[in-house]
Design a protein around this motif. Structure first.
Motif, short mmCIF file in Angstrom:
data_model
loop_
_atom_site.label_atom_id
_atom_site.label_comp_id
_atom_site.label_asym_id
_atom_site.label_seq_id
_atom_site.Cartn_x
_atom_site.Cartn_y
_atom_site.Cartn_z
N LYS A 4 11.09 7.22 -3.75
CA LYS A 4 10.73 7.04 -2.35
C LYS A 4 9.39 7.73 -2.10
O LYS A 4 8.76 8.22 -3.04
CB LYS A 4 11.82 7.59 -1.45
N LEU A 5 9.00 7.80 -0.82
CA LEU A 5 7.67 8.33 -0.52
C LEU A 5 7.73 9.56 0.38
O LEU A 5 8.60 9.69 1.24
CB LEU A 5 6.82 7.24 0.15
N ASN A 6 6.79 10.46 0.13
CA ASN A 6 6.58 11.61 1.00
C ASN A 6 5.31 11.32 1.79
O ASN A 6 4.22 11.25 1.21
CB ASN A 6 6.41 12.88 0.15
N ILE A 7 5.46 11.10 3.08
CA ILE A 7 4.36 10.58 3.89
C ILE A 7 3.72 11.68 4.74
O ILE A 7 4.40 12.40 5.45
CB ILE A 7 4.86 9.43 4.77
N GLU A 8 2.40 11.78 4.61
CA GLU A 8 1.67 12.86 5.30
C GLU A 8 0.79 12.31 6.41
O GLU A 8 0.04 11.35 6.21
CB GLU A 8 0.83 13.62 4.27
N GLN A 9 0.87 12.96 7.54
CA GLN A 9 0.09 12.57 8.73
C GLN A 9 -1.39 12.40 8.40
O GLN A 9 -1.98 11.36 8.64
CB GLN A 9 0.30 13.64 9.82
N GLY A 10 -2.01 13.43 7.83
CA GLY A 10 -3.45 13.39 7.57
C GLY A 10 -3.84 12.30 6.59
O GLY A 10 -4.91 11.69 6.70
N HIS A 11 -2.99 12.05 5.61
CA HIS A 11 -3.29 11.03 4.61
C HIS A 11 -3.25 9.64 5.25
O HIS A 11 -4.03 8.75 4.88
CB HIS A 11 -2.30 11.09 3.45
N ALA A 12 -2.33 9.45 6.20
CA ALA A 12 -2.25 8.17 6.91
C ALA A 12 -3.57 7.92 7.64
O ALA A 12 -4.13 6.82 7.57
CB ALA A 12 -1.09 8.19 7.90
N ILE A 13 -4.07 8.96 8.30
CA ILE A 13 -5.33 8.82 9.04
C ILE A 13 -6.48 8.49 8.09
O ILE A 13 -7.30 7.60 8.35
CB ILE A 13 -5.67 10.14 9.80
N LEU A 14 -6.53 9.19 6.93
CA LEU A 14 -7.61 8.93 5.96
C LEU A 14 -7.55 7.49 5.45
O LEU A 14 -8.57 6.92 5.09
CB LEU A 14 -7.49 9.89 4.77
N ALA A 15 -6.34 6.92 5.40
CA ALA A 15 -6.17 5.55 4.91
C ALA A 15 -6.46 4.52 6.00
O ALA A 15 -6.31 3.32 5.78
CB ALA A 15 -4.76 5.36 4.35
N GLY A 16 -6.84 5.00 7.20
CA GLY A 16 -7.15 4.07 8.28
C GLY A 16 -5.91 3.58 9.02
O GLY A 16 -5.96 2.55 9.69
N HIS A 17 -4.80 4.32 8.88
CA HIS A 17 -3.57 3.95 9.58
C HIS A 17 -3.21 5.05 10.57
O HIS A 17 -3.81 6.11 10.58
CB HIS A 17 -2.40 3.83 8.60
N SER A 18 -2.16 4.80 11.35
CA SER A 18 -1.56 5.89 12.12
C SER A 18 -0.37 6.40 11.31
O SER A 18 0.13 5.70 10.42
CB SER A 18 -1.09 5.39 13.49
N PHE A 19 0.07 7.62 11.62
CA PHE A 19 1.24 8.19 10.94
C PHE A 19 2.45 7.27 11.17
O PHE A 19 3.20 6.95 10.26
CB PHE A 19 1.49 9.59 11.52
N GLU A 20 2.61 6.82 12.44
CA GLU A 20 3.79 6.00 12.74
C GLU A 20 3.77 4.66 12.00
O GLU A 20 4.80 4.12 11.64
CB GLU A 20 4.01 5.82 14.25
N HIS A 21 2.58 4.16 11.75
CA HIS A 21 2.48 2.91 10.97
C HIS A 21 3.06 3.13 9.56
O HIS A 21 3.87 2.33 9.08
CB HIS A 21 1.02 2.46 10.85
N GLU A 22 2.62 4.21 8.93
CA GLU A 22 3.09 4.47 7.56
C GLU A 22 4.60 4.71 7.53
O GLU A 22 5.29 4.26 6.61
CB GLU A 22 2.34 5.68 6.98
N LEU A 23 5.10 5.42 8.53
CA LEU A 23 6.54 5.71 8.58
C LEU A 23 7.34 4.43 8.84
O LEU A 23 8.38 4.20 8.21
CB LEU A 23 6.83 6.75 9.67
N ALA A 24 6.84 3.60 9.75
CA ALA A 24 7.57 2.36 10.07
C ALA A 24 7.59 1.43 8.86
O ALA A 24 8.63 0.83 8.53
CB ALA A 24 6.91 1.66 11.26
N LEU A 25 6.46 1.34 8.17
CA LEU A 25 6.41 0.46 7.00
C LEU A 25 7.35 0.98 5.91
O LEU A 25 8.10 0.20 5.30
CB LEU A 25 4.97 0.36 6.48
N ALA A 26 7.33 2.28 5.69
CA ALA A 26 8.23 2.86 4.67
C ALA A 26 9.68 2.60 5.03
O ALA A 26 10.51 2.30 4.16
CB ALA A 26 7.97 4.36 4.52
#
Ligand code: XLS
Ligand code: NI
Ligand code: NI
Length: 431
Positions: free
Chosen positions: A260-282
């Protein structure tokens, strides 16, 4: 050594307190049938809070901690300070890299023995303490041997060294009852394509991850194996770019049911996403494992790893977590560091206390949003047309049959409002 946190007692929940206290985080408060402590599962990150010295690319150490130094005595003093901090914060978890907790030896074997000795020391300290291990991980990026990657290195000896290091760290995590094991590949990527064989590197990375999973089963480690996405920094491009990229990688190597994935707020931003986008997709892909909570500076373009201080942002993130059914075996790890002018023990304690309050407020707001029901109702209504039998049948149909039906039934779509601002206003009522 004198106690760095001298005179500091465990923090209490007291909204009226003058000094350091939790103003929102009441670990025993029950939200959606579960204690806040069990929802949030806070962890202190050993690297930022105990090992970091305040240096940045332009300046040296500013923190000058009393436990700083080489050797096992210094490592034990650091552990003593760490467990004092855990006790003051009352956190249920902590996380480490091997390099944070043990001195590097002259040989691989010496480093491994140092790690094992520190694990013994931790095990002893954990016996009398509340704190448990959320996850361990291997630092495969600081030492110069990893400058061209760990699993993805062009030199097979570095691959071997990395495999041996991961084995030692998995053993250590298992021994301490860790609930997860994380792999973050800061150097698993490239600086320039001119000298990089991308195909080979990804193949090597897939083999390494498969071996990690095999070894986990061999030793009976029950924790989750987690990969942590990040698009770049320190490498110019990292193969674990974001959730979508990681999922494709897991699928390619048949590991999507194992990792599974460990999702980080700052990394989401660096990837051009929002944190909630990464969490919802996961969540939708079934790979939401754990979160690294912090805050990124939106202007800098760096992974600034600040403590979270933005309740609306955190609320939207926990909303996606709650929709996934919670963090499960994962947790909220503060992958966050003090700014280099924040020198004191009080800064370390207040940074965490404030962050725990922000997360508690975010989670409470997210739970209220779910319990409100109007968000999920609006979502359901927006897609209600799809509940009709002919709409469902269409998904198993073909273009020609659909085209025939459009003309036969005189289908003529009527656009409807998405009601975005109404929903945004509703969010605001819960904050
Ligand atoms: C760095 C990563 C790192 C991982 C653990 O950007 O966030 O701290 O969480 O190796
Ligand atoms: Ni992280
Ligand atoms: Ni990070």
């Amino acid at each position: 050594m004198t106690d760095f946190f001298e005179g500091m007692a465990p923090l209490r929940f007291d909204p009226e307190a003058e000094g350091a206290a939790f103003r929102h985080y009441d670990p025993d408060r029950v939200v959606m049938g579960k204690r806040l402590e069990d929802h949030l599962r806070f962890a202190v990150a050993y690297w930022h809070s105990l090992a970091a010295d305040g240096s940045d690319p332009f300046g040296g150490p500013t923190f000058l901690r009393p436990w700083a130094g080489e050797g096992m005595a210094a490592a034990r003093a650091k552990a003593d300070a760490a467990f004092r901090l855990f006790e003051i914060l009352g956190v249920p978890f902590f996380c480490w890299h091997d390099a944070d907790i043990r001195p590097e030896g002259v040989t691989f074997a010496e480093s491994r023995r140092n790690l094992e000795a520190m694990v013994d020391y931790f095990a002893e300290k954990m016996e009398g303490a509340k704190v448990r291990l959320l996850w361990g991980t291997a630092n495969l990026f600081t030492h110069r041997r990893f400058m061209a990657g760990a699993a993805t290195n062009p030199d097979p000896d570095v691959f071997a060294w990395s495999a041996a290091t991961i084995k030692a760290c998995l053993d250590a995590t298992h021994r301490l009852g860790g609930e997860n094991y994380v792999l973050w590949g800061g150097r698993e990527g490239y600086e320039t394509l001119l000298n990089t064989d991308m195909g080979r590197e990804m193949e090597q990375m897939g083999r390494m991850l498969s071996m990690v999973v095999d070894y986990k089963h061999r030793i009976g480690f029950r924790g989750q194996i987690l990969v942590e996405p990040k698009p770049q920094e320190p490498s110019k491009h990292q193969y674990d770019f974001d959730v979508a990229t990681c999922y494709g990688f897991l699928q390619r190597f048949g590991l999507e049911g194992e990792v599974k994935l460990n999702i980080e707020q700052g990394h989401a931003i660096l990837a051009g996403h929002s944190f909630e986008h990464e969490l919802a997709l996961a969540r939708e892909l079934g790979v939401l494992g754990s979160i690294d909570m912090n805050r990124n500076d939106y202007q800098s373009g760096w992974d600034t790893d600040q403590f979270p201080n933005n309740v609306p942002e955190v609320a939207l993130a926990y909303y996606e977590v709650l929709r996934a059914g919670g963090l499960g075996q994962g947790g909220t790890n503060f992958d966050a560091k003090l700014r280099r002018q924040s020198l004191d023990a009080a800064d370390l304690v207040e940074a965490h206390a404030g962050a725990m309050d922000v997360c508690a407020r975010g989670l409470i707001a997210a739970a209220a949003m779910l319990e409100d029901g109007r968000f999920e109702q609006a979502r359901a209504e927006r897609y209600a047309g799809w509940d009709a039998p002919e709409a469902q049948a269409m998904l198993g149909s073909d273009l020609a049959a659909i085209a025939e039906r459009v003309e036969r039934e005189g289908i003529d779509p009527r656009p409807r409002s998405g009601r975005q601002e109404r929903l945004e206003n509703l969010v605001n009522r819960h904050l």
